[in-house]
Design an enzyme around this catalytic site. Structure first.
Site, PDB file in Angstrom:
ATOM      1  N   ASP A  44       2.168   0.729  -2.149  1.00 34.60           N
ATOM      2  CA  ASP A  44       1.243   0.207  -3.035  1.00 34.60           C
ATOM      3  C   ASP A  44      -0.189   0.807  -2.527  1.00 34.60           C
ATOM      4  O   ASP A  44      -0.642   0.248  -1.681  1.00 34.60           O
ATOM      5  CB  ASP A  44       1.089  -1.235  -3.051  1.00 34.60           C
ATOM      6  CG  ASP A  44       0.223  -1.908  -4.582  1.00 34.60           C
ATOM      7  OD1 ASP A  44      -0.287  -0.883  -4.990  1.00 34.60           O
ATOM      8  OD2 ASP A  44       0.451  -2.869  -4.662  1.00 34.60           O
ATOM      9  N   ASP A  45      -0.815   1.611  -3.619  1.00 33.09           N
ATOM     10  CA  ASP A  45      -2.085   2.291  -2.988  1.00 33.09           C
ATOM     11  C   ASP A  45      -2.146   3.117  -2.030  1.00 33.09           C
ATOM     12  O   ASP A  45      -3.215   3.357  -1.214  1.00 33.09           O
ATOM     13  CB  ASP A  45      -3.246   1.168  -3.149  1.00 33.09           C
ATOM     14  CG  ASP A  45      -3.362   0.239  -4.162  1.00 33.09           C
ATOM     15  OD1 ASP A  45      -2.672   0.666  -4.981  1.00 33.09           O
ATOM     16  OD2 ASP A  45      -4.515  -0.282  -4.287  1.00 33.09           O
ATOM     17  N   CYS A  84      -1.609  -0.320 -10.809  1.00 32.66           N
ATOM     18  CA  CYS A  84      -0.182  -1.208 -10.388  1.00 32.66           C
ATOM     19  C   CYS A  84       0.569  -0.974 -11.582  1.00 32.66           C
ATOM     20  O   CYS A  84       1.764  -0.733 -11.596  1.00 32.66           O
ATOM     21  CB  CYS A  84      -0.531  -2.288  -9.804  1.00 32.66           C
ATOM     22  SG  CYS A  84      -1.204  -2.012  -8.309  1.00 32.66           S
ATOM     23  N   ARG A  88       4.088   0.947 -12.600  1.00 33.87           N
ATOM     24  CA  ARG A  88       5.563   0.274 -12.246  1.00 33.87           C
ATOM     25  C   ARG A  88       6.312   0.050 -13.363  1.00 33.87           C
ATOM     26  O   ARG A  88       7.554   0.372 -13.477  1.00 33.87           O
ATOM     27  CB  ARG A  88       5.298  -0.933 -11.776  1.00 33.87           C
ATOM     28  CG  ARG A  88       5.018  -1.170 -10.248  1.00 33.87           C
ATOM     29  CD  ARG A  88       3.852  -2.482  -9.854  1.00 33.87           C
ATOM     30  NE  ARG A  88       3.159  -2.026  -8.924  1.00 33.87           N
ATOM     31  CZ  ARG A  88       3.467  -2.008  -7.264  1.00 33.87           C
ATOM     32  NH1 ARG A  88       4.728  -2.552  -7.044  1.00 33.87           N
ATOM     33  NH2 ARG A  88       2.937  -1.673  -6.466  1.00 33.87           N
ATOM     34  N   LYS A 141       6.980  -6.421  -4.500  1.00 25.95           N
ATOM     35  CA  LYS A 141       6.015  -6.766  -5.405  1.00 25.95           C
ATOM     36  C   LYS A 141       6.391  -6.440  -6.888  1.00 25.95           C
ATOM     37  O   LYS A 141       6.865  -5.234  -7.097  1.00 25.95           O
ATOM     38  CB  LYS A 141       4.575  -5.959  -5.372  1.00 25.95           C
ATOM     39  CG  LYS A 141       3.601  -5.927  -6.514  1.00 25.95           C
ATOM     40  CD  LYS A 141       2.211  -5.474  -5.975  1.00 25.95           C
ATOM     41  CE  LYS A 141       1.271  -5.130  -7.139  1.00 25.95           C
ATOM     42  NZ  LYS A 141       0.079  -4.579  -6.457  1.00 25.95           N
ATOM     43  N   HIS A 143       4.888  -7.155 -10.311  1.00 26.35           N
ATOM     44  CA  HIS A 143       3.588  -7.185 -11.182  1.00 26.35           C
ATOM     45  C   HIS A 143       3.943  -6.787 -12.464  1.00 26.35           C
ATOM     46  O   HIS A 143       3.157  -5.903 -13.112  1.00 26.35           O
ATOM     47  CB  HIS A 143       2.650  -6.126 -10.511  1.00 26.35           C
ATOM     48  CG  HIS A 143       1.355  -6.318 -10.760  1.00 26.35           C
ATOM     49  ND1 HIS A 143       0.305  -5.521 -10.108  1.00 26.35           N
ATOM     50  CD2 HIS A 143       0.695  -7.479 -11.349  1.00 26.35           C
ATOM     51  CE1 HIS A 143      -0.882  -6.146 -10.531  1.00 26.35           C
ATOM     52  NE2 HIS A 143      -0.588  -7.154 -11.487  1.00 26.35           N
ATOM     53  N   SER A 166      -0.307  -8.971  -7.576  1.00 18.89           N
ATOM     54  CA  SER A 166      -0.729  -8.231  -6.480  1.00 18.89           C
ATOM     55  C   SER A 166      -1.088  -9.167  -5.291  1.00 18.89           C
ATOM     56  O   SER A 166      -1.285 -10.670  -5.481  1.00 18.89           O
ATOM     57  CB  SER A 166      -2.085  -7.557  -6.682  1.00 18.89           C
ATOM     58  OG  SER A 166      -1.776  -6.437  -7.550  1.00 18.89           O
ATOM     59  N   HIS A 245      -1.930  -2.060  -0.135  1.00 18.36           N
ATOM     60  CA  HIS A 245      -2.935  -2.719  -1.052  1.00 18.36           C
ATOM     61  C   HIS A 245      -3.784  -3.782  -0.282  1.00 18.36           C
ATOM     62  O   HIS A 245      -3.161  -4.341   0.437  1.00 18.36           O
ATOM     63  CB  HIS A 245      -2.129  -3.366  -2.356  1.00 18.36           C
ATOM     64  CG  HIS A 245      -2.974  -4.027  -3.510  1.00 18.36           C
ATOM     65  ND1 HIS A 245      -3.846  -4.888  -3.303  1.00 18.36           N
ATOM     66  CD2 HIS A 245      -3.077  -3.576  -4.697  1.00 18.36           C
ATOM     67  CE1 HIS A 245      -4.406  -5.083  -4.601  1.00 18.36           C
ATOM     68  NE2 HIS A 245      -3.970  -4.031  -5.418  1.00 18.36           N
ATOM     69  N   ASP A 297       2.611   3.662  -5.601  1.00 20.11           N
ATOM     70  CA  ASP A 297       2.358   3.547  -7.239  1.00 20.11           C
ATOM     71  C   ASP A 297       0.964   4.066  -8.002  1.00 20.11           C
ATOM     72  O   ASP A 297       0.865   4.368  -9.104  1.00 20.11           O
ATOM     73  CB  ASP A 297       2.311   1.949  -7.695  1.00 20.11           C
ATOM     74  CG  ASP A 297       1.058   1.216  -7.023  1.00 20.11           C
ATOM     75  OD1 ASP A 297       0.519   1.672  -5.865  1.00 20.11           O
ATOM     76  OD2 ASP A 297       0.763   0.072  -7.330  1.00 20.11           O
ATOM     77  N   ASN A 298       0.266   4.330  -6.938  1.00 21.09           N
ATOM     78  CA  ASN A 298      -1.146   4.901  -7.372  1.00 21.09           C
ATOM     79  C   ASN A 298      -1.735   5.519  -6.207  1.00 21.09           C
ATOM     80  O   ASN A 298      -1.718   5.239  -4.962  1.00 21.09           O
ATOM     81  CB  ASN A 298      -2.121   4.100  -8.286  1.00 21.09           C
ATOM     82  CG  ASN A 298      -2.256   2.810  -7.627  1.00 21.09           C
ATOM     83  OD1 ASN A 298      -1.825   1.801  -8.178  1.00 21.09           O
ATOM     84  ND2 ASN A 298      -3.154   2.643  -6.639  1.00 21.09           N
ATOM     85  N   LYS A 318      -7.548   5.792  -6.855  1.00 17.20           N
ATOM     86  CA  LYS A 318      -7.045   4.703  -7.875  1.00 17.20           C
ATOM     87  C   LYS A 318      -8.084   4.384  -8.811  1.00 17.20           C
ATOM     88  O   LYS A 318      -9.307   4.519  -8.678  1.00 17.20           O
ATOM     89  CB  LYS A 318      -6.891   3.304  -6.988  1.00 17.20           C
ATOM     90  CG  LYS A 318      -6.358   2.433  -7.564  1.00 17.20           C
ATOM     91  CD  LYS A 318      -6.064   0.997  -6.768  1.00 17.20           C
ATOM     92  CE  LYS A 318      -5.774  -0.133  -7.673  1.00 17.20           C
ATOM     93  NZ  LYS A 318      -5.522  -0.963  -6.908  1.00 17.20           N
TER      94      LYS A 318
HETATM   95 MG    MG Z   1      -1.333  -0.089  -6.550  1.00 12.20          MG
END
Ligand code: MG
Length: 476
Positions: A44-45, A84, A88, A141, A143, A166, A245, A297-298, A318
């Site tokens: 994540d991130d 996010c 996803r 996660k 989301h 998150s 994240h 994810d980003n 992001k």
């Molecule tokens: Mg993310």
């Protein structure tokens, strides 16, 4: 003589197999045995530049690097959105989030008081693989909606362990001046109790607040235990880490260990878990028939400075449709299935749907527009990637499009107070991403024909686009 004997033995075995093999193993057993297992590890991130194999000088990721060396390392691989929730949704459905309604111009992601989630009419990769007899787990996660009907176990997953949104949500700390100042003042202020995020097993809350110091380690343990329990049938694990994240947390063994600081501690703990998962696959003799895929994810959340990651040589991060927001490290490992190599062709998380469907021997849905290309022949080393374009959406608006080497920005906009205001471009900005991955040199003036072709592709896409009802806008 020895050679002859060996040849004779193997010929005899082949004859025996031809005569009796099909009778001793039923077709159903053979089908199941032939289907590969799939594990997606989704950070994540985490940015394009955050692994040692993608150029980071001080974060050490030996297990992911090993996957990249023994498998395929992709360098032009994208996510479906730069934040996010829509990212996803794109991975799990193989469709642009604008089609499912999991993209919005009002709220960019879902919140703990959001009303809706992933519509039941969408088909997730998990639901798809269930059709081929897979056992499925979501670890990490989610989301995509925290209410019961939206949770993983109602979206094709047999098992769920993780947090529903998150790790920075449900903040209950008192009088803080914001994360950045808080951490700068005293890293001790980073307390997992300040985030009252629930941890679920299937539909039950088993811990609240989730202990985020140990969560990365526990996700790896849960994944390994699912692998062991399901070693005799095909399985699919979607392991979506809630870190790196912000807020950042790591377990004791990793705190203060990385040369890169706390962010490095977190990434190195994720990498350590990857190593344990690979070892479990080898111990269970599943490595030859399993694909492990790693991506994020980003791009990195840059305003958080050293607590955010790095997009390496890519521009911005992001939340933006610059490359740093949507291009990610992507590694496919599978010693018996993936031909090792460096792949510079285009790929997307949305392609995992068609790729895994094809490898599991099932058809992709025909009743809807998919944005998913089958990369299996590229993974096997037979053909180049069938994907030739990337569409960069922000919310429900198309900001940019890539066709082959070229990317046109019709709208540019920064995010979280960085990288400038929204600007519409009459003549789009044009970059050759193979020559100029950092998007520094606008070459629109000399390339009208390329811009015309990209516009034509965008018009063709938009003429067939059916927008899903916005699922992110309504809150309670
Ligand atoms: Mg993310």
């Amino acid at each position: 003589m020895k050679i002859f004997k060996r040849t004779f033995d193997s010929t005899a075995l082949t004859l025996l197999w031809i005569l009796f093999g099909n009778f001793t193993i039923t077709n159903a057993q053979k089908d199941t045995k032939d289907k590969p297992n799939f594990i997606i590890i989704f950070a994540d991130d985490l940015g394009y530049g955050d692994l040692s194999s993608y150029g980071h000088p001080t974060i050490h990721t030996p297990n992911l690097d090993r996957m990249a060396f023994e498998g395929q390392k992709w360098t032009n691989f994208y996510v479906g959105a730069s934040v996010c929730t829509p990212s996803r949704a794109a991975l799990l459905t193989g469709r642009l989030p604008v089609r499912s309604g999991m993209a919005s111009n009002k709220h960019r992601v879902l919140f703990p008081d959001s009303k809706n989630g992933l519509p039941s009419s969408e088909i997730t990769i998990a639901e798809q693989l269930k059709k081929a007899g897979y056992n499925t787990a979501c670890i990490g996660k989610w989301h995509l909606g925290h209410k019961e009907q939206y949770l993983p176990t109602n979206n094709g997953f047999d098992y769920y362990f993780g947090i529903p949104y998150s790790n920075d949500m449900d903040y209950v700390g008192k009088d803080i001046p914001g994360y950045k100042k808080l951490v700068q003042q005293n890293p001790e202020n980073l307390k997992t109790e300040n985030y009252n995020v629930p941890l679920l097993r299937n539909l039950e809350i088993v811990e609240r607040p989730a202990n985020q110091n140990t969560i990365t380690k526990r996700y790896a343990e849960e994944t390994i235990s699912f692998i062991k329990q399901n070693k005799n049938q095909p399985f699919f694990v979607y392991m979506a880490h809630s870190l790196p994240h912000i807020p950042l947390f790591a377990s004791k063994e990793f705190m203060g260990k990385s040369e890169r600081g706390l962010y490095g501690d977190v990434v190195e703990e994720i990498d350590h878990g990857v190593g344990k998962i690979l070892k479990a696959l080898e111990d269970e003799e599943l490595a030859e028939n399993t694909i492990v895929m790693f991506t994020s994810d980003n791009g990195p959340w840059l305003p958080f400075e050293t607590h955010g990651g790095s997009a390496g040589l890519l521009r911005a991060g992001k939340g933006t449709t610059w490359e740093g927001g949507m291009r990610e490290p992507a590694i496919f490992w599978g010693p018996g299935l993936v031909k090792p190599g460096l792949i510079t062709d285009l790929g997307s998380t949305m392609d995992l749907f068609a790729t895994f469907s094809s490898m599991a021997g099932i058809q992709v849905p025909k009743d809807r527009i998919m944005d998913s290309f089958d990369l299996s022949e590229t993974l096997r080393g037979h053909n180049p990637s069938p994907r030739k374009s990337i569409l960069y959406y922000r919310g429900t608006e198309l900001y940019a499009a890539r066709l082959g080497d070229y990317k046109a920005h019709f709208i540019t906009e920064g995010a979280y107070g960085q990288f400038g205001e929204r600007t519409e471009h009459q003549t789009p900005l044009l970059f050759n991403l193979n020559h100029d991955a950092s998007e520094q040199y606008n070459i629109a003036g000399d390339n009208e024909e390329i811009i015309r072709k990209i516009r034509e592709m965008v018009q063709n896409h938009q003429s067939k686009l059916v927008r899903g009802k916005d699922q992110l806008a309504e809150r309670e």
